[in-house]
Design a protein around this motif. Structure first.
Motif, PDB file in Angstrom:
ATOM      1  N   VAL A  31       0.898  -1.115   0.089  1.00 25.26           N
ATOM      2  CA  VAL A  31       0.192  -0.078   0.176  1.00 25.26           C
ATOM      3  C   VAL A  31       0.701   1.193   0.107  1.00 25.26           C
ATOM      4  CG1 VAL A  31      -1.833   1.302   1.258  1.00 25.26           C
ATOM      5  CG2 VAL A  31      -1.937  -1.097   1.214  1.00 25.26           C
ATOM      6  N   VAL A  32       0.549   2.224  -0.950  1.00 28.13           N
ATOM      7  CA  VAL A  32       1.138   3.604  -0.834  1.00 28.13           C
ATOM      8  C   VAL A  32       0.334   4.555  -0.346  1.00 28.13           C
ATOM      9  CG1 VAL A  32       2.497   5.305  -2.324  1.00 28.13           C
ATOM     10  CG2 VAL A  32       2.697   2.885  -2.809  1.00 28.13           C
ATOM     11  N   LYS A  33       0.424   5.217   0.739  1.00 32.49           N
ATOM     12  CA  LYS A  33      -0.598   6.166   1.251  1.00 32.49           C
ATOM     13  C   LYS A  33       0.085   7.584   0.920  1.00 32.49           C
ATOM     14  CE  LYS A  33      -3.408   7.769   4.291  1.00 32.49           C
ATOM     15  NZ  LYS A  33      -4.704   8.117   4.294  1.00 32.49           N
ATOM     16  N   VAL A  34      -0.718   8.370   0.204  1.00 28.43           N
ATOM     17  CA  VAL A  34      -0.425   9.635  -0.240  1.00 28.43           C
ATOM     18  C   VAL A  34      -1.048  10.519   0.703  1.00 28.43           C
ATOM     19  CG1 VAL A  34      -0.105  11.047  -2.100  1.00 28.43           C
ATOM     20  CG2 VAL A  34       0.162   8.574  -2.543  1.00 28.43           C
ATOM     21  N   ILE A  35      -0.519  11.333   1.182  1.00 27.69           N
ATOM     22  CA  ILE A  35      -1.355  12.633   1.859  1.00 27.69           C
ATOM     23  C   ILE A  35      -0.667  13.793   1.265  1.00 27.69           C
ATOM     24  CG2 ILE A  35      -1.470  13.788   4.041  1.00 27.69           C
ATOM     25  CD1 ILE A  35      -0.742  11.154   5.352  1.00 27.69           C
ATOM     26  N   THR A  36      -1.430  14.766   0.845  1.00 26.20           N
ATOM     27  CA  THR A  36      -1.012  16.018   0.063  1.00 26.20           C
ATOM     28  C   THR A  36      -2.012  17.335   0.655  1.00 26.20           C
ATOM     29  OG1 THR A  36      -2.534  16.117  -1.704  1.00 26.20           O
ATOM     30  CG2 THR A  36      -0.586  14.855  -1.817  1.00 26.20           C
ATOM     31  N   HIS A  37      -1.609  18.436   0.494  1.00 23.42           N
ATOM     32  CA  HIS A  37      -2.375  19.493   0.552  1.00 23.42           C
ATOM     33  C   HIS A  37      -3.191  20.044  -0.501  1.00 23.42           C
ATOM     34  CE1 HIS A  37       1.322  21.078  -1.368  1.00 23.42           C
ATOM     35  NE2 HIS A  37       0.407  22.005  -1.759  1.00 23.42           N
ATOM     36  N   GLY A  38      -3.618  18.934  -1.481  1.00 24.15           N
ATOM     37  CA  GLY A  38      -4.155  19.152  -2.688  1.00 24.15           C
ATOM     38  C   GLY A  38      -5.614  19.054  -2.281  1.00 24.15           C
ATOM     39  N   VAL A  39      -6.552  19.670  -3.167  1.00 23.90           N
ATOM     40  CA  VAL A  39      -8.045  19.854  -2.894  1.00 23.90           C
ATOM     41  C   VAL A  39      -8.643  19.513  -4.404  1.00 23.90           C
ATOM     42  CG1 VAL A  39      -7.950  21.446  -0.982  1.00 23.90           C
ATOM     43  CG2 VAL A  39      -7.997  22.382  -3.399  1.00 23.90           C
ATOM     44  N   TRP A  40      -9.750  18.937  -4.366  1.00 26.47           N
ATOM     45  CA  TRP A  40     -10.583  18.729  -5.541  1.00 26.47           C
ATOM     46  C   TRP A  40     -10.604  19.776  -6.481  1.00 26.47           C
ATOM     47  CZ3 TRP A  40     -10.834  14.080  -7.433  1.00 26.47           C
ATOM     48  CH2 TRP A  40     -11.133  12.940  -6.593  1.00 26.47           C
ATOM     49  N   SER A  41     -10.928  21.138  -6.069  1.00 30.21           N
ATOM     50  CA  SER A  41     -11.300  22.312  -6.985  1.00 30.21           C
ATOM     51  C   SER A  41      -9.989  22.548  -7.735  1.00 30.21           C
ATOM     52  CB  SER A  41     -11.730  23.188  -6.130  1.00 30.21           C
ATOM     53  OG  SER A  41     -10.750  23.723  -5.180  1.00 30.21           O
ATOM     54  N   ASN A  42      -8.628  22.085  -7.569  1.00 32.96           N
ATOM     55  CA  ASN A  42      -7.515  22.463  -8.133  1.00 32.96           C
ATOM     56  C   ASN A  42      -7.124  21.395  -9.185  1.00 32.96           C
ATOM     57  OD1 ASN A  42      -4.657  22.603  -8.837  1.00 32.96           O
ATOM     58  ND2 ASN A  42      -4.461  24.257  -6.955  1.00 32.96           N
ATOM     59  N   THR A  43      -7.219  21.725 -10.483  1.00 32.12           N
ATOM     60  CA  THR A  43      -6.902  20.994 -11.484  1.00 32.12           C
ATOM     61  C   THR A  43      -5.503  20.207 -11.525  1.00 32.12           C
ATOM     62  OG1 THR A  43      -8.110  22.099 -13.015  1.00 32.12           O
ATOM     63  CG2 THR A  43      -6.671  20.738 -14.210  1.00 32.12           C
ATOM     64  N   PHE A  44      -4.620  20.688 -10.877  1.00 33.89           N
ATOM     65  CA  PHE A  44      -3.199  20.066 -10.519  1.00 33.89           C
ATOM     66  C   PHE A  44      -3.431  18.985  -9.794  1.00 33.89           C
ATOM     67  CE2 PHE A  44       0.561  19.111  -8.131  1.00 33.89           C
ATOM     68  CZ  PHE A  44       1.534  18.900  -8.756  1.00 33.89           C
ATOM     69  N   TRP A  45      -4.235  19.099  -8.660  1.00 31.28           N
ATOM     70  CA  TRP A  45      -4.320  17.900  -7.774  1.00 31.28           C
ATOM     71  C   TRP A  45      -5.207  17.001  -8.513  1.00 31.28           C
ATOM     72  CZ3 TRP A  45      -0.563  16.965  -4.724  1.00 31.28           C
ATOM     73  CH2 TRP A  45       0.137  18.153  -4.294  1.00 31.28           C
ATOM     74  N   ALA A  84       2.110   6.341  12.036  1.00 31.73           N
ATOM     75  CA  ALA A  84       2.692   5.476  13.015  1.00 31.73           C
ATOM     76  C   ALA A  84       1.831   4.424  13.530  1.00 31.73           C
ATOM     77  CB  ALA A  84       3.348   6.111  14.259  1.00 31.73           C
ATOM     78  N   ARG A  85       0.488   4.683  13.616  1.00 37.24           N
ATOM     79  CA  ARG A  85      -0.441   3.795  14.182  1.00 37.24           C
ATOM     80  C   ARG A  85      -0.880   2.808  12.882  1.00 37.24           C
ATOM     81  NH1 ARG A  85      -2.213   8.121  16.028  1.00 37.24           N
ATOM     82  NH2 ARG A  85      -4.192   8.214  14.973  1.00 37.24           N
ATOM     83  N   THR A  86      -1.187   3.341  11.760  1.00 39.94           N
ATOM     84  CA  THR A  86      -1.705   2.693  10.541  1.00 39.94           C
ATOM     85  C   THR A  86      -0.957   2.078   9.648  1.00 39.94           C
ATOM     86  OG1 THR A  86      -2.218   5.035   9.416  1.00 39.94           O
ATOM     87  CG2 THR A  86      -3.791   4.260  11.005  1.00 39.94           C
ATOM     88  N   CYS A  87       0.208   2.680   9.598  1.00 42.06           N
ATOM     89  CA  CYS A  87       1.214   2.541   8.191  1.00 42.06           C
ATOM     90  C   CYS A  87       2.387   1.828   8.638  1.00 42.06           C
ATOM     91  CB  CYS A  87       1.465   3.791   7.652  1.00 42.06           C
ATOM     92  SG  CYS A  87       2.279   3.665   6.131  1.00 42.06           S
ATOM     93  N   LEU A  88       2.841   1.730   9.942  1.00 42.00           N
ATOM     94  CA  LEU A  88       4.259   1.312  10.284  1.00 42.00           C
ATOM     95  C   LEU A  88       4.144  -0.363   9.974  1.00 42.00           C
ATOM     96  CD1 LEU A  88       6.868   1.818  11.355  1.00 42.00           C
ATOM     97  CD2 LEU A  88       5.918   1.243  13.588  1.00 42.00           C
ATOM     98  N   GLY A  89       5.251  -0.547   9.087  1.00 43.16           N
ATOM     99  CA  GLY A  89       5.290  -2.166   8.655  1.00 43.16           C
ATOM    100  C   GLY A  89       4.143  -2.531   7.496  1.00 43.16           C
ATOM    101  N   LYS A  90       3.501  -1.661   7.226  1.00 42.56           N
ATOM    102  CA  LYS A  90       2.180  -2.058   6.323  1.00 42.56           C
ATOM    103  C   LYS A  90       2.164  -1.220   5.059  1.00 42.56           C
ATOM    104  CE  LYS A  90      -0.558  -2.759  10.270  1.00 42.56           C
ATOM    105  NZ  LYS A  90      -1.852  -2.050  11.267  1.00 42.56           N
ATOM    106  N   CYS A  91       2.673   0.043   4.994  1.00 40.91           N
ATOM    107  CA  CYS A  91       2.689   0.763   3.950  1.00 40.91           C
ATOM    108  C   CYS A  91       3.941   1.711   3.890  1.00 40.91           C
ATOM    109  CB  CYS A  91       1.371   1.272   3.580  1.00 40.91           C
ATOM    110  SG  CYS A  91       1.034   2.661   5.184  1.00 40.91           S
ATOM    111  N   VAL A  92       3.900   2.441   2.688  1.00 40.73           N
ATOM    112  CA  VAL A  92       4.828   3.695   2.711  1.00 40.73           C
ATOM    113  C   VAL A  92       4.077   4.573   2.254  1.00 40.73           C
ATOM    114  CG1 VAL A  92       6.720   4.365   0.873  1.00 40.73           C
ATOM    115  CG2 VAL A  92       6.479   1.956   1.638  1.00 40.73           C
ATOM    116  N   ALA A  93       4.657   5.872   3.028  1.00 41.52           N
ATOM    117  CA  ALA A  93       3.630   6.978   2.708  1.00 41.52           C
ATOM    118  C   ALA A  93       4.483   7.998   1.711  1.00 41.52           C
ATOM    119  CB  ALA A  93       3.851   7.879   4.148  1.00 41.52           C
ATOM    120  N   VAL A  94       3.774   8.692   0.957  1.00 40.82           N
ATOM    121  CA  VAL A  94       4.228   9.922  -0.083  1.00 40.82           C
ATOM    122  C   VAL A  94       3.467  10.979   0.528  1.00 40.82           C
ATOM    123  CG1 VAL A  94       4.417  10.462  -2.301  1.00 40.82           C
ATOM    124  CG2 VAL A  94       4.626   8.153  -1.807  1.00 40.82           C
TER     125      VAL A  94
END
Length: 140
Positions: A31-45, A84-94
């Motif tokens: 699993v790759v968990k992606v957390i960004t400051h992007g919003v739906w209204s922005n075409t880039f994101w 640290a609770r949800t991803c550690l050893g289970k996924c990688v974050a971007v």
């Protein structure tokens, strides 16, 4: 350019999520968990998210990425802190690094052992414990 940026970040995450990257590896648990400051209204994101979905689908890696209606620094930092609770050893974050709160949360996550890659802008320099960064270095 955007598709390459996103594909590179997700590919780094996908490779790090598996200990054996040979073509015969079953990556369904990765699993790759992606957390960004992007919003739906922005075409880039929305384009970023579409490229991330494709980049994860190609090697058969699960993608966990949400865009929000509005961006909130505290919500983003809390989401990174939860790694640290949800991803550690289970996924990688971007993650993106839009502000000091996100940077502090990333430092806490990597100190806890979460594999985190930075993406987009906000080149972090040293001290956050990132495994890599794909994007612009605006400091030089």
């Amino acid at each position: 350019m955007l598709a390459r940026l996103v594909a590179s970040a997700v590919a780094l995450g996908a490779a790090a999520a598996t200990s054996d990257c040979s073509s015969c590896v079953e990556r369904g648990d990765s699993v790759v968990k992606v957390i960004t400051h992007g919003v739906w209204s922005n075409t880039f994101w929305t384009l970023f998210r579409a490229a991330a979905v494709q980049a994860a689908a190609d090697p058969g890696v699960a993608l966990d990425m949400e865009l929000r209606e509005t961006w909130d620094s505290d919500v983003m930092a809390a989401e990174i802190d939860s790694l640290a609770r949800t991803c550690l050893g289970k996924c990688v974050a971007v993650v993106t690094l839009p502000d000091a709160a996100a940077r502090a949360a990333v430092a806490r996550a990597t100190a806890a052992g979460v594999v985190v890659y930075g993406v987009n802008s906000g080149y972090p320099g040293a001290g956050l414990g990132l495994s890599g960064f794909v994007g612009a270095n605006e400091t030089e």
